[in-house]
Design an enzyme around this catalytic site. Structure first.
Site, PDB file in Angstrom:
ATOM      1  N   ASN A 115       1.886  -1.537  -4.345  1.00 32.17           N
ATOM      2  CA  ASN A 115       1.852  -2.436  -3.186  1.00 32.17           C
ATOM      3  C   ASN A 115       0.516  -2.362  -2.470  1.00 32.17           C
ATOM      4  O   ASN A 115       0.087  -3.313  -1.835  1.00 32.17           O
ATOM      5  CB  ASN A 115       2.984  -2.051  -2.218  1.00 32.17           C
ATOM      6  CG  ASN A 115       2.876  -2.723  -0.863  1.00 32.17           C
ATOM      7  OD1 ASN A 115       2.984  -3.942  -0.761  1.00 32.17           O
ATOM      8  ND2 ASN A 115       2.618  -1.943   0.185  1.00 32.17           N
ATOM      9  N   ARG A 173       5.766  -8.165   4.238  1.00 32.29           N
ATOM     10  CA  ARG A 173       5.259  -8.231   2.864  1.00 32.29           C
ATOM     11  C   ARG A 173       3.755  -8.511   2.764  1.00 32.29           C
ATOM     12  O   ARG A 173       3.169  -8.290   1.708  1.00 32.29           O
ATOM     13  CB  ARG A 173       6.043  -9.278   2.082  1.00 32.29           C
ATOM     14  CG  ARG A 173       7.483  -8.821   1.834  1.00 32.29           C
ATOM     15  CD  ARG A 173       8.310  -9.888   1.190  1.00 32.29           C
ATOM     16  NE  ARG A 173       9.625  -9.389   0.791  1.00 32.29           N
ATOM     17  CZ  ARG A 173      10.698 -10.166   0.657  1.00 32.29           C
ATOM     18  NH1 ARG A 173      10.614 -11.467   0.885  1.00 32.29           N
ATOM     19  NH2 ARG A 173      11.848  -9.653   0.282  1.00 32.29           N
ATOM     20  N   ASP A 182      -3.288  -3.440   1.795  1.00 32.86           N
ATOM     21  CA  ASP A 182      -2.231  -4.200   1.125  1.00 32.86           C
ATOM     22  C   ASP A 182      -2.792  -5.133   0.055  1.00 32.86           C
ATOM     23  O   ASP A 182      -3.528  -6.078   0.352  1.00 32.86           O
ATOM     24  CB  ASP A 182      -1.465  -5.015   2.187  1.00 32.86           C
ATOM     25  CG  ASP A 182      -0.068  -5.359   1.729  1.00 32.86           C
ATOM     26  OD1 ASP A 182       0.723  -4.431   1.490  1.00 32.86           O
ATOM     27  OD2 ASP A 182       0.223  -6.563   1.581  1.00 32.86           O
ATOM     28  N   ARG A 210       9.924   3.615 -11.098  1.00 38.41           N
ATOM     29  CA  ARG A 210      10.358   3.407  -9.721  1.00 38.41           C
ATOM     30  C   ARG A 210       9.255   2.567  -9.094  1.00 38.41           C
ATOM     31  O   ARG A 210       8.082   2.947  -9.151  1.00 38.41           O
ATOM     32  CB  ARG A 210      10.464   4.736  -8.973  1.00 38.41           C
ATOM     33  CG  ARG A 210      10.622   4.555  -7.463  1.00 38.41           C
ATOM     34  CD  ARG A 210      10.508   5.884  -6.724  1.00 38.41           C
ATOM     35  NE  ARG A 210      10.765   5.743  -5.301  1.00 38.41           N
ATOM     36  CZ  ARG A 210       9.823   5.589  -4.363  1.00 38.41           C
ATOM     37  NH1 ARG A 210       8.543   5.568  -4.684  1.00 38.41           N
ATOM     38  NH2 ARG A 210      10.154   5.475  -3.089  1.00 38.41           N
ATOM     39  N   ASP A 212       7.545   1.703  -5.997  1.00 38.35           N
ATOM     40  CA  ASP A 212       7.397   2.145  -4.612  1.00 38.35           C
ATOM     41  C   ASP A 212       7.167   0.943  -3.690  1.00 38.35           C
ATOM     42  O   ASP A 212       6.478  -0.007  -4.061  1.00 38.35           O
ATOM     43  CB  ASP A 212       6.192   3.108  -4.530  1.00 38.35           C
ATOM     44  CG  ASP A 212       5.930   3.601  -3.125  1.00 38.35           C
ATOM     45  OD1 ASP A 212       6.785   4.323  -2.585  1.00 38.35           O
ATOM     46  OD2 ASP A 212       4.867   3.250  -2.558  1.00 38.35           O
ATOM     47  N   HIS A 216       8.002  -4.269   0.463  1.00 44.63           N
ATOM     48  CA  HIS A 216       6.772  -4.773   1.060  1.00 44.63           C
ATOM     49  C   HIS A 216       6.010  -5.697   0.122  1.00 44.63           C
ATOM     50  O   HIS A 216       4.851  -6.029   0.367  1.00 44.63           O
ATOM     51  CB  HIS A 216       5.911  -3.591   1.522  1.00 44.63           C
ATOM     52  CG  HIS A 216       6.647  -2.731   2.501  1.00 44.63           C
ATOM     53  ND1 HIS A 216       6.834  -3.104   3.816  1.00 44.63           N
ATOM     54  CD2 HIS A 216       7.327  -1.563   2.344  1.00 44.63           C
ATOM     55  CE1 HIS A 216       7.573  -2.184   4.425  1.00 44.63           C
ATOM     56  NE2 HIS A 216       7.879  -1.245   3.549  1.00 44.63           N
ATOM     57  N   GLU A 248      12.209   0.386  -4.817  1.00 45.03           N
ATOM     58  CA  GLU A 248      12.487   0.999  -3.522  1.00 45.03           C
ATOM     59  C   GLU A 248      12.596  -0.085  -2.466  1.00 45.03           C
ATOM     60  O   GLU A 248      11.586  -0.592  -1.971  1.00 45.03           O
ATOM     61  CB  GLU A 248      11.378   1.993  -3.129  1.00 45.03           C
ATOM     62  CG  GLU A 248      11.729   2.760  -1.869  1.00 45.03           C
ATOM     63  CD  GLU A 248      10.537   3.183  -1.024  1.00 45.03           C
ATOM     64  OE1 GLU A 248      10.742   3.944  -0.065  1.00 45.03           O
ATOM     65  OE2 GLU A 248       9.397   2.749  -1.295  1.00 45.03           O
ATOM     66  N   ASN A 313      16.363  11.640  -0.877  1.00 48.66           N
ATOM     67  CA  ASN A 313      15.147  11.470  -1.677  1.00 48.66           C
ATOM     68  C   ASN A 313      13.998  12.168  -0.967  1.00 48.66           C
ATOM     69  O   ASN A 313      14.184  12.809   0.072  1.00 48.66           O
ATOM     70  CB  ASN A 313      14.873   9.987  -1.968  1.00 48.66           C
ATOM     71  CG  ASN A 313      14.197   9.248  -0.825  1.00 48.66           C
ATOM     72  OD1 ASN A 313      14.174   9.725   0.308  1.00 48.66           O
ATOM     73  ND2 ASN A 313      13.641   8.092  -1.117  1.00 48.66           N
ATOM     74  N   ARG A 352      20.601   9.702  -9.491  1.00 48.58           N
ATOM     75  CA  ARG A 352      19.373  10.497  -9.522  1.00 48.58           C
ATOM     76  C   ARG A 352      19.585  11.749  -8.678  1.00 48.58           C
ATOM     77  O   ARG A 352      19.957  11.662  -7.502  1.00 48.58           O
ATOM     78  CB  ARG A 352      18.203   9.684  -8.942  1.00 48.58           C
ATOM     79  CG  ARG A 352      16.876  10.450  -8.929  1.00 48.58           C
ATOM     80  CD  ARG A 352      15.753   9.630  -8.331  1.00 48.58           C
ATOM     81  NE  ARG A 352      16.009   9.341  -6.926  1.00 48.58           N
ATOM     82  CZ  ARG A 352      15.367   8.398  -6.232  1.00 48.58           C
ATOM     83  NH1 ARG A 352      14.443   7.647  -6.795  1.00 48.58           N
ATOM     84  NH2 ARG A 352      15.654   8.193  -4.953  1.00 48.58           N
TER      85      ARG A 352
END
Ligand SMILES: *[C@@H]1O[C@H](CO)[C@@H](O)[C@H](O)[C@H]1NC(C)=O
Ligand SMILES: *[C@@H]1O[C@H](CO)[C@@H](O)[C@H](O)[C@H]1NC(C)=O
Ligand SMILES: *[C@@H]1O[C@H](CO)[C@@H](O)[C@H](O)[C@H]1NC(C)=O
Length: 450
Positions: A115, A173, A182, A210, A212, A216, A248, A313, A352
């Protein structure tokens, strides 16, 4: 023709939800901040013989080295390049880990931080995990390369440039998450650099990712990147196998961005799961285990085949991210074992297990002032190896929850009852509950005071 088309479509649709674990291996473990050399050993000496399906690893790509505070765990979430070089190890060690884990049927899931790059205040120079030059202020990352054109500043409409309002979807986002630069994921160039990085990992032999900070990113941008990914390496996986994707997305309700918006790309992390289970097992808010009878979708969670679930987590075990005070962790060992046992016995979601390190937790005004502390490390900043004691527990402040007898045994239980229905629920109207999994397993919990 119609039948072939249907099969083809179904195949495409289901691929990214499949964890790619070997048959009869139904859980993965997050070996948070472990070195690649230690993970390779753990796959061979413990995870494979104990029936674990895979390992989620910390981000493998080069990150900013942060001096103040000194080497926090979250520096791994501040990329500087896509070179495979971190405190966990270099590319040679990474390849060795993936090969050795794959060879014993324990697959590797990489934490993909795509991201953003490092924070805008990351400075300039080569204080990066592998010495790559960068200039955060100028948004210059020549080792990728990315330049200022590849970031979202013009698109972000918040006053500070950071995310200020989680009710404002474009802001969540397009703006910076806690000042992290970003990336402009609508650009084909940026998408192709990210896909190139992920494909490099796929070629080495990883089984999935995964994603991350997926919340976003626009789901369509994530999809465009995933569409560029290769099939898995046929040295270990069947032809046409796609990388497992879990995103995520922190969705505890009350925000316009929801987990379901990301189902087209893969599974999502169901954060309500650990928050609610912690509340029940702690008996907060009048909750009791008897209420777990309709656990799963009945509690407002995403569909089971879209969920990646966990009790805690690496973020919420130290008060980061979301979930709040109810999250159970190794610090509350007895209740934690009950929560993880329940998760592993219950058929909902793909599970997990968390494996942590101890840190000098210290609360001031209700907050842990040491929530930033990185992995057990030597004075030169290198991460300490995971030592194994005679009684099979871990040393050097590695907690190794996955080696706790009750947790390891429940990983085996889940493998044995795989595919069996949830059956024969019993409760005493309070905190004594029991249920079966078809005719293969039965489990009893007593969280009452008698
Ligand atoms: C990778 O790390 C190992 C262990 O520290 C070291 O022996 C090796 O030389 C390194 N390889 C490269 C290419 O840097
Ligand atoms: C950083 O750059 C300087 C100057 O080019 C160089 O001397 C130093 O070795 C570099 N550090 C690392 C870790 O590569
Ligand atoms: C729960 O079970 C215990 C022991 O079996 C019993 O004493 C109790 O009355 C039951 N019901 C409730 C509501 O606690």
């Amino acid at each position: 023709m119609g039948v072939y088309f249907l099969l083809f479509t179904v195949g495409l649709c289901w691929a990214q939800y499949n964890p790619n674990t070997q048959p009869g291996r139904t859980s993965i473990v997050h070996l948070f901040e472990w070195r690649w050399a230690d993970i390779a050993l753990e796959c061979e000496r413990y995870l494979a013989p104990s029936g674990f399906g895979g390992v989620q690893i910390s981000p493998p790509n080069e990150n900013l080295v942060i001096a103040d505070p000194s080497r926090p765990w979250w520096e791994r979430y501040q990329p500087v390049s896509y070179k495979l070089c971190t405190r966990s190890g270099n590319e040679t060690e990474f390849r060795d880990m993936v090969t050795r884990c794959n060879n014993v049927g324990v697959y590797v899931y990489a934490d993909a931080v795509v991201n953003h790059m490092c924070g805008g205040n990351g400075g300039a120079g080569n204080h990066s995990a592998c010495g790559s030059y960068f200039n955060a202020e100028k948004e210059d990352f020549p080792a990728v390369p990315y330049s200022a054109w590849d970031f979202n500043d013009a698109k972000c409409k918040s006053r500070s440039g950071d995310i200020e309002d989680y009710q404002d979807v474009p802001q969540v986002r397009n703006c910076r998450l806690v000042n992290l630069l970003d990336l402009a994921l609508e650009k084909n160039y940026v998408r192709s650099k990210i896909a190139e990085y992920m494909n490099y990992l796929i070629d080495i032999g990883v089984a999935g990712f995964r994603i991350d900070a997926a919340k976003h990113m626009w789901p369509g941008d994530v999809k465009a990147i995933l569409d560029e990914l290769k099939d898995l390496n046929t040295k270990w996986f069947s032809a046409g196998a796609k990388p497992f994707i879990y995103q995520e997305v922190i969705d505890l309700g009350g925000e316009p961005i929801t987990g379901s918006q990301y189902f087209g790309n893969g599974r999502v992390t169901e954060f309500k799961y650990g928050a609610k289970l912690g509340t029940v097992i702690r008996k907060w808010n009048g909750e009791k285990m008897a209420y777990l009878k309709n656990w799963g979708e009945g509690w407002g969670f995403v569909p089971s085949d879209r969920a990646l679930v966990f009790v805690d987590n690496h973020d919420n075990q130290r008060g980061h991210g979301a979930g709040g005070a109810s999250i159970l962790t190794f610090w509350d060992a007895r209740l934690y074992k009950m929560a993880v046992g329940f998760m592993l016995a219950h058929p909902y979601g793909f599970t997990r297990v968390m494996s942590s390190y101890r840190w000098p937790r210290y609360f001031e005004n209700g907050a842990d002032v040491n929530d930033w502390v990185g992995p057990p490390s030597n004075s030169d900043g290198s991460t300490k190896s995971v030592t194994i004691n005679a009684d099979t527990t871990c040393g050097n402040d590695w907690v190794c929850e996955h080696r706790w007898r009750q947790i390891r045994n429940m990983v085996v239980f889940r493998n044995v009852v795989d595919g069996q229905p949830f059956s024969n629920w019993w409760d005493n109207g309070s905190n004594q509950v029991a249920f079966g999994r078809g005719n293969r397993g039965f489990i009893v919990f007593n969280n009452d005071d008698w």
